[in-house]
Design a protein around this motif. Sequence first.
Motif, mmCIF file in Angstrom:
data_model
loop_
_atom_site.group_PDB
_atom_site.id
_atom_site.type_symbol
_atom_site.label_atom_id
_atom_site.label_comp_id
_atom_site.label_asym_id
_atom_site.label_seq_id
_atom_site.Cartn_x
_atom_site.Cartn_y
_atom_site.Cartn_z
ATOM 1 N N PHE A 14 91.306 -34.403 -11.531
ATOM 2 C CA PHE A 14 92.812 -34.076 -12.640
ATOM 3 C C PHE A 14 91.137 -33.328 -13.273
ATOM 4 O O PHE A 14 91.039 -32.422 -14.250
ATOM 5 N N TRP A 15 90.125 -34.062 -14.173
ATOM 6 C CA TRP A 15 88.903 -34.633 -14.541
ATOM 7 C C TRP A 15 88.289 -33.435 -14.802
ATOM 8 O O TRP A 15 88.219 -32.046 -15.108
ATOM 9 N N LEU A 16 88.053 -32.960 -13.472
ATOM 10 C CA LEU A 16 87.328 -32.492 -13.023
ATOM 11 C C LEU A 16 87.810 -30.248 -12.502
ATOM 12 O O LEU A 16 87.370 -29.408 -12.759
ATOM 13 N N VAL A 17 88.922 -30.640 -12.491
ATOM 14 C CA VAL A 17 90.146 -29.085 -12.888
ATOM 15 C C VAL A 17 90.688 -29.081 -14.132
ATOM 16 O O VAL A 17 90.006 -27.816 -14.594
ATOM 17 N N PHE A 18 90.800 -30.325 -15.482
ATOM 18 C CA PHE A 18 91.130 -30.049 -16.838
ATOM 19 C C PHE A 18 89.804 -29.479 -17.249
ATOM 20 O O PHE A 18 90.073 -28.462 -18.066
ATOM 21 N N GLY A 19 89.021 -30.274 -17.137
ATOM 22 C CA GLY A 19 87.390 -29.471 -17.576
ATOM 23 C C GLY A 19 87.415 -28.444 -17.526
ATOM 24 O O GLY A 19 86.320 -27.993 -18.008
ATOM 25 N N GLY A 20 86.717 -28.331 -15.754
ATOM 26 C CA GLY A 20 85.993 -27.266 -15.669
ATOM 27 C C GLY A 20 87.084 -25.579 -15.505
ATOM 28 O O GLY A 20 85.979 -24.797 -16.334
ATOM 29 N N CYS A 21 88.075 -25.521 -14.994
ATOM 30 C CA CYS A 21 88.994 -24.555 -15.306
ATOM 31 C C CYS A 21 89.098 -24.615 -16.615
ATOM 32 O O CYS A 21 89.274 -23.605 -17.462
ATOM 33 N N GLY A 22 89.772 -25.811 -17.180
ATOM 34 C CA GLY A 22 89.634 -25.592 -18.637
ATOM 35 C C GLY A 22 89.053 -24.534 -19.811
ATOM 36 O O GLY A 22 89.171 -23.988 -20.712
ATOM 37 N N SER A 23 87.564 -25.347 -19.265
ATOM 38 C CA SER A 23 86.582 -24.711 -20.242
ATOM 39 C C SER A 23 86.131 -23.049 -19.860
ATOM 40 O O SER A 23 86.072 -22.109 -20.594
ATOM 41 N N ALA A 24 87.057 -22.395 -18.586
ATOM 42 C CA ALA A 24 87.105 -20.968 -18.936
ATOM 43 C C ALA A 24 88.369 -20.551 -19.355
ATOM 44 O O ALA A 24 87.993 -20.267 -19.562
ATOM 45 N N GLY A 60 83.767 -44.242 -5.112
ATOM 46 C CA GLY A 60 82.582 -43.129 -3.918
ATOM 47 C C GLY A 60 83.028 -41.603 -5.097
ATOM 48 O O GLY A 60 81.921 -40.871 -5.190
ATOM 49 N N CYS A 61 83.537 -41.686 -6.130
ATOM 50 C CA CYS A 61 83.800 -40.324 -6.272
ATOM 51 C C CYS A 61 83.777 -38.867 -6.162
ATOM 52 O O CYS A 61 82.414 -38.372 -5.445
ATOM 53 N N HIS A 62 84.895 -39.074 -4.692
ATOM 54 C CA HIS A 62 84.237 -37.568 -4.214
ATOM 55 C C HIS A 62 84.951 -36.534 -4.673
ATOM 56 O O HIS A 62 84.349 -35.498 -4.715
ATOM 57 N N LEU A 63 86.264 -36.089 -5.717
ATOM 58 C CA LEU A 63 86.655 -35.083 -5.712
ATOM 59 C C LEU A 63 87.126 -34.186 -5.156
ATOM 60 O O LEU A 63 87.171 -32.967 -5.623
ATOM 61 N N ASN A 64 86.582 -34.323 -3.966
ATOM 62 C CA ASN A 64 86.358 -33.028 -3.437
ATOM 63 C C ASN A 64 86.972 -33.392 -2.134
ATOM 64 O O ASN A 64 86.439 -33.936 -1.177
ATOM 65 N N PRO A 65 87.785 -32.553 -0.742
ATOM 66 C CA PRO A 65 88.501 -32.723 0.619
ATOM 67 C C PRO A 65 86.869 -32.476 1.001
ATOM 68 O O PRO A 65 86.729 -32.595 1.538
ATOM 69 N N ALA A 66 86.665 -31.571 0.770
ATOM 70 C CA ALA A 66 85.133 -30.850 1.316
ATOM 71 C C ALA A 66 84.060 -32.033 1.518
ATOM 72 O O ALA A 66 83.283 -32.378 2.463
ATOM 73 N N VAL A 67 83.474 -33.098 0.560
ATOM 74 C CA VAL A 67 83.195 -33.709 0.069
ATOM 75 C C VAL A 67 83.084 -34.652 1.011
ATOM 76 O O VAL A 67 82.999 -35.553 2.082
ATOM 77 N N THR A 68 84.423 -35.779 1.357
ATOM 78 C CA THR A 68 85.598 -36.009 2.045
ATOM 79 C C THR A 68 84.810 -36.196 3.393
ATOM 80 O O THR A 68 84.246 -36.972 4.325
ATOM 81 N N VAL A 69 84.978 -34.487 4.070
ATOM 82 C CA VAL A 69 85.211 -34.387 5.669
ATOM 83 C C VAL A 69 83.427 -34.464 5.588
ATOM 84 O O VAL A 69 83.415 -35.165 6.871
ATOM 85 N N GLY A 70 82.729 -33.870 4.496
ATOM 86 C CA GLY A 70 81.010 -34.181 5.078
ATOM 87 C C GLY A 70 80.430 -35.278 4.995
ATOM 88 O O GLY A 70 80.076 -35.904 5.751
ATOM 89 N N LEU A 71 81.159 -36.667 4.013
ATOM 90 C CA LEU A 71 81.057 -38.148 4.371
ATOM 91 C C LEU A 71 81.353 -38.279 5.198
ATOM 92 O O LEU A 71 80.743 -39.139 5.837
ATOM 93 N N PRO A 83 92.888 -38.662 5.009
ATOM 94 C CA PRO A 83 93.887 -38.003 4.714
ATOM 95 C C PRO A 83 94.225 -38.498 2.598
ATOM 96 O O PRO A 83 95.108 -38.035 2.262
ATOM 97 N N VAL A 84 93.927 -40.143 3.064
ATOM 98 C CA VAL A 84 94.876 -40.493 1.624
ATOM 99 C C VAL A 84 93.920 -40.073 0.940
ATOM 100 O O VAL A 84 94.686 -38.917 -0.335
ATOM 101 N N TYR A 85 92.907 -39.193 0.577
ATOM 102 C CA TYR A 85 92.163 -39.020 -0.587
ATOM 103 C C TYR A 85 91.815 -38.057 -0.938
ATOM 104 O O TYR A 85 92.067 -37.637 -1.963
ATOM 105 N N ILE A 86 92.177 -37.083 0.515
ATOM 106 C CA ILE A 86 92.087 -35.834 0.472
ATOM 107 C C ILE A 86 93.974 -35.522 -0.581
ATOM 108 O O ILE A 86 93.575 -34.092 -1.069
ATOM 109 N N VAL A 87 94.948 -36.043 -0.162
ATOM 110 C CA VAL A 87 96.126 -35.705 -0.572
ATOM 111 C C VAL A 87 95.945 -36.471 -1.668
ATOM 112 O O VAL A 87 96.903 -35.877 -3.115
#
Length: 232
Positions: A14-24, A60-71, A83-87
């Motif tokens: 939530f913070w990533l999208v709110f802060g990043g997209c919000g700044s845009a 672990g602060c993934h905040l990203n399905p790609a990071v979860t899959v990569g790890l 799956p729980v992390y990604i959801v």
Amino acid sequence: MHFKRPLAEAFGTFWLVFGGCGSAVLAAAFPHLGIGFAGVSLAFGLTVLTMAYAVGPVSGCHLNPAVTVGLATAGRFPWKEAPVYIVAQVIGGALAALALLQLMDAKPGFDVTVSGLAANGFDAGSPSGFGMMPVFATEVLATFFFVLIILGATAQRAHGALAPLAIGLCLTLIHLVTIPVSNTSVNPARSTGPALMVGGMALHQLWLFWVAPIVGAIAAGVVGRVLYSDDE
């Protein structure tokens, strides 16, 4: 899995999208405020940097399905928990985009189809008109290096306290390079939230911003298994 871990992922995303997209959509859209796309790039990096310290000890602060899959590919995270992390990440990103939409709706003359809530895209959805294949290749490459840097920064031989700084600066650099190409995803959850709110072309093109980051993350996980095998 304790409920606190996916909850932390939802809050962090939530913070990533709110802060990043919000700044845009809130700051970069007003030239007199002067943050520009460089400021947006920094905002995305700061969201990850700050949340790494806030929820890193919990999830672990993934905040990203790609990071979860990569790890998980690299053997750093159990596949059964992915799956729980990604959801949780997708829910957090969608709620942040909804919050931004509600905030922007209060602005006279706001049109979500024009603003786009910093949605990702190719062709007409790309800020510079890049086609599908260049955007796909850029997202794969950027996500590959993002996940590889995460694996390196969090390896046992690395300086753990500095990992959030390296990861946050990496995401800032990625945005500095790729915002003109695709509005920068490297994160399917970050792409999904705005696409769900905007609909139309952003939603139709969303598949690419799932497939490309996942491909890049898996490749990074495979390479990471080789580079950091001594740490396993």
